[in-house]
Scaffold this motif. Structure first.
Motif, short mmCIF file in Angstrom:
data_model
loop_
_atom_site.label_atom_id
_atom_site.label_comp_id
_atom_site.label_asym_id
_atom_site.label_seq_id
_atom_site.Cartn_x
_atom_site.Cartn_y
_atom_site.Cartn_z
N THR A 1 -3.83 -1.81 12.14
CA THR A 1 -4.14 -0.38 12.24
C THR A 1 -3.04 0.49 11.63
O THR A 1 -3.22 1.70 11.52
CB THR A 1 -4.40 0.04 13.70
N ILE A 2 -1.97 -0.11 11.19
CA ILE A 2 -0.91 0.61 10.49
C ILE A 2 -1.31 0.85 9.01
O ILE A 2 -0.75 1.71 8.34
CB ILE A 2 0.43 -0.17 10.58
N LEU A 3 -2.29 0.10 8.53
CA LEU A 3 -2.65 0.13 7.11
C LEU A 3 -3.15 1.46 6.57
O LEU A 3 -2.96 1.74 5.38
CB LEU A 3 -3.65 -0.98 6.78
N PRO A 4 -3.76 2.35 7.36
CA PRO A 4 -4.14 3.65 6.79
C PRO A 4 -2.96 4.47 6.28
O PRO A 4 -3.16 5.39 5.50
CB PRO A 4 -4.85 4.36 7.96
N CYS B 1 0.00 -2.93 18.08
CA CYS B 1 0.14 -1.82 17.13
C CYS B 1 1.59 -1.38 16.98
O CYS B 1 2.06 -1.16 15.86
CB CYS B 1 -0.68 -0.62 17.59
N GLY B 2 2.26 -1.22 18.10
CA GLY B 2 3.62 -0.68 18.08
C GLY B 2 4.64 -1.65 17.53
O GLY B 2 5.39 -1.32 16.62
N ILE B 3 4.65 -2.86 18.06
CA ILE B 3 5.67 -3.83 17.63
C ILE B 3 5.23 -4.59 16.38
O ILE B 3 5.88 -4.52 15.34
CB ILE B 3 6.03 -4.79 18.78
N LEU B 4 4.08 -5.30 16.48
CA LEU B 4 3.62 -6.07 15.32
C LEU B 4 3.24 -5.14 14.16
O LEU B 4 3.50 -5.46 13.00
CB LEU B 4 2.44 -6.95 15.72
N GLY B 5 2.63 -4.00 14.48
CA GLY B 5 2.25 -3.04 13.43
C GLY B 5 3.45 -2.52 12.66
O GLY B 5 3.40 -2.36 11.45
N MET B 6 4.54 -2.27 13.37
CA MET B 6 5.74 -1.79 12.68
C MET B 6 6.41 -2.89 11.86
O MET B 6 7.03 -2.60 10.83
CB MET B 6 6.73 -1.17 13.67
N ILE B 7 6.25 -4.14 12.28
CA ILE B 7 6.73 -5.26 11.45
C ILE B 7 5.92 -5.31 10.16
O ILE B 7 6.47 -5.44 9.06
CB ILE B 7 6.67 -6.59 12.23
N VAL B 8 4.60 -5.19 10.29
CA VAL B 8 3.73 -5.16 9.10
C VAL B 8 4.12 -3.97 8.21
O VAL B 8 4.22 -4.12 6.99
CB VAL B 8 2.24 -5.08 9.52
N TYR B 9 4.34 -2.82 8.82
CA TYR B 9 4.74 -1.63 8.06
C TYR B 9 6.01 -1.90 7.26
O TYR B 9 6.08 -1.60 6.06
CB TYR B 9 4.97 -0.44 8.99
N THR B 10 7.01 -2.45 7.89
CA THR B 10 8.29 -2.71 7.24
C THR B 10 8.14 -3.65 6.05
O THR B 10 8.71 -3.41 4.99
CB THR B 10 9.30 -3.29 8.26
N ILE B 11 7.32 -4.69 6.22
CA ILE B 11 7.11 -5.65 5.14
C ILE B 11 6.35 -5.00 3.98
O ILE B 11 6.74 -5.11 2.82
CB ILE B 11 6.35 -6.89 5.66
N LEU B 12 5.26 -4.29 4.31
CA LEU B 12 4.43 -3.70 3.25
C LEU B 12 5.10 -2.52 2.56
O LEU B 12 4.86 -2.29 1.38
CB LEU B 12 3.09 -3.27 3.83
N ASP B 13 5.92 -1.78 3.28
CA ASP B 13 6.56 -0.61 2.68
C ASP B 13 7.48 -1.00 1.53
O ASP B 13 7.63 -0.24 0.58
CB ASP B 13 7.33 0.17 3.76
N LYS B 14 8.05 -2.19 1.60
CA LYS B 14 8.93 -2.67 0.52
C LYS B 14 8.15 -2.93 -0.76
O LYS B 14 8.71 -2.90 -1.85
CB LYS B 14 9.65 -3.95 0.95
N HIS B 15 6.85 -3.20 -0.63
CA HIS B 15 6.02 -3.56 -1.79
C HIS B 15 4.83 -2.62 -1.93
O HIS B 15 3.80 -3.00 -2.48
CB HIS B 15 5.52 -5.00 -1.63
N THR C 1 3.81 -0.03 -3.77
CA THR C 1 3.12 0.27 -5.03
C THR C 1 2.44 -0.96 -5.62
O THR C 1 1.40 -0.84 -6.25
CB THR C 1 4.08 0.90 -6.06
N ALA C 2 3.00 -2.13 -5.43
CA ALA C 2 2.41 -3.33 -5.98
C ALA C 2 1.15 -3.74 -5.24
O ALA C 2 0.20 -4.24 -5.83
CB ALA C 2 3.42 -4.48 -5.94
N ILE C 3 1.11 -3.51 -3.94
CA ILE C 3 -0.02 -3.94 -3.11
C ILE C 3 -1.13 -2.92 -3.08
O ILE C 3 -2.30 -3.25 -3.21
CB ILE C 3 0.46 -4.27 -1.68
N PHE C 4 -0.78 -1.66 -2.88
CA PHE C 4 -1.79 -0.63 -2.65
C PHE C 4 -1.82 0.37 -3.81
O PHE C 4 -1.50 1.53 -3.66
CB PHE C 4 -1.51 0.11 -1.33
N ARG C 5 -2.24 -0.09 -4.98
CA ARG C 5 -2.36 0.78 -6.13
C ARG C 5 -3.70 1.48 -6.07
O ARG C 5 -4.72 0.92 -6.45
CB ARG C 5 -2.30 -0.02 -7.43
N THR C 6 -3.73 2.68 -5.55
CA THR C 6 -4.98 3.43 -5.55
C THR C 6 -4.74 4.83 -6.08
O THR C 6 -3.66 5.36 -5.97
CB THR C 6 -5.59 3.56 -4.12
#
Length: 166
Positions: free
Chosen positions: A46-49, A143-157, A159-164
């Motif tokens: 749910t962090i993906l939006p 959402c809070g703990i695992l979601g923020m881990i997902v956020y941290t990982i995805l935020d580093k990448h 532009t490469a992952i979410f090119r829209t």
């Protein structure tokens, strides 16, 4: 392929992938995903939006399918999925704010909706405030703990992952 068609295709592909990942995580971890005390690991998505609006329909459809496959009753299928949809929409609206606000909408929407489904739909004999607590704890973990881990990982990448272009 023109740019608009390419953008629509990318949006649809991202939505479908997010829905599929949500379903796989929920069903594969079924003992943790369903019941009055649950930590639905897929709710970390749910962090993906924050990264793409394609996550909004993806999370809704993923939750809807997961609730159907999990043998949920109609009120759970409808209102549980709507809780995820509301959380995703408000997470998207908070995307440009402090990153620590992003997990709050799905946590709050699930705390306010799911306990009533458990109590009135499934006839769980626990008081609604207690169910709010159990649902809240599970949502804070996912959402809070695992979601923020997902956020941290995805935020580093990002532009490469979410090119829209959306």
């Amino acid at each position: 392929m023109n740019m608009k068609k390419q953008t629509n295709t990318l949006f649809l592909a991202q939505s479908a992938m997010i829905a599929a990942i949500y379903v796989v995580l929920t069903v594969a971890l079924a003992p943790f995903s369903y019941g009055e005390v649950q930590v639905r690991v897929s709710e970390a998505l749910t962090i993906l939006p924050v990264f793409t609006p394609a996550a909004i329909p993806g999370l809704f459809v993923g939750c809807l399918i997961s609730n159907i496959l999990g043998g949920g009753i109609l009120p759970d299928i409808i209102f549980g999925s709507l809780a995820t949809l509301l959380g995703a929409c408000f997470t998207y609206l908070l995307r440009n704010r402090n990153k620590f606000l992003a997990p709050l909408p799905p946590i709050i929407s699930n705390i306010l909706i799911v306990p009533f489904v458990l109590h009135y739909g499934y006839q769980v004999p626990l008081p609604i405030p207690f169910l709010m607590g159990t649902v809240g704890i599970g949502e804070v973990i996912s959402c809070g703990i695992l979601g923020m881990i997902v956020y941290t990982i995805l935020d580093k990448h990002r532009t490469a992952i979410f090119r829209t272009a959306v």
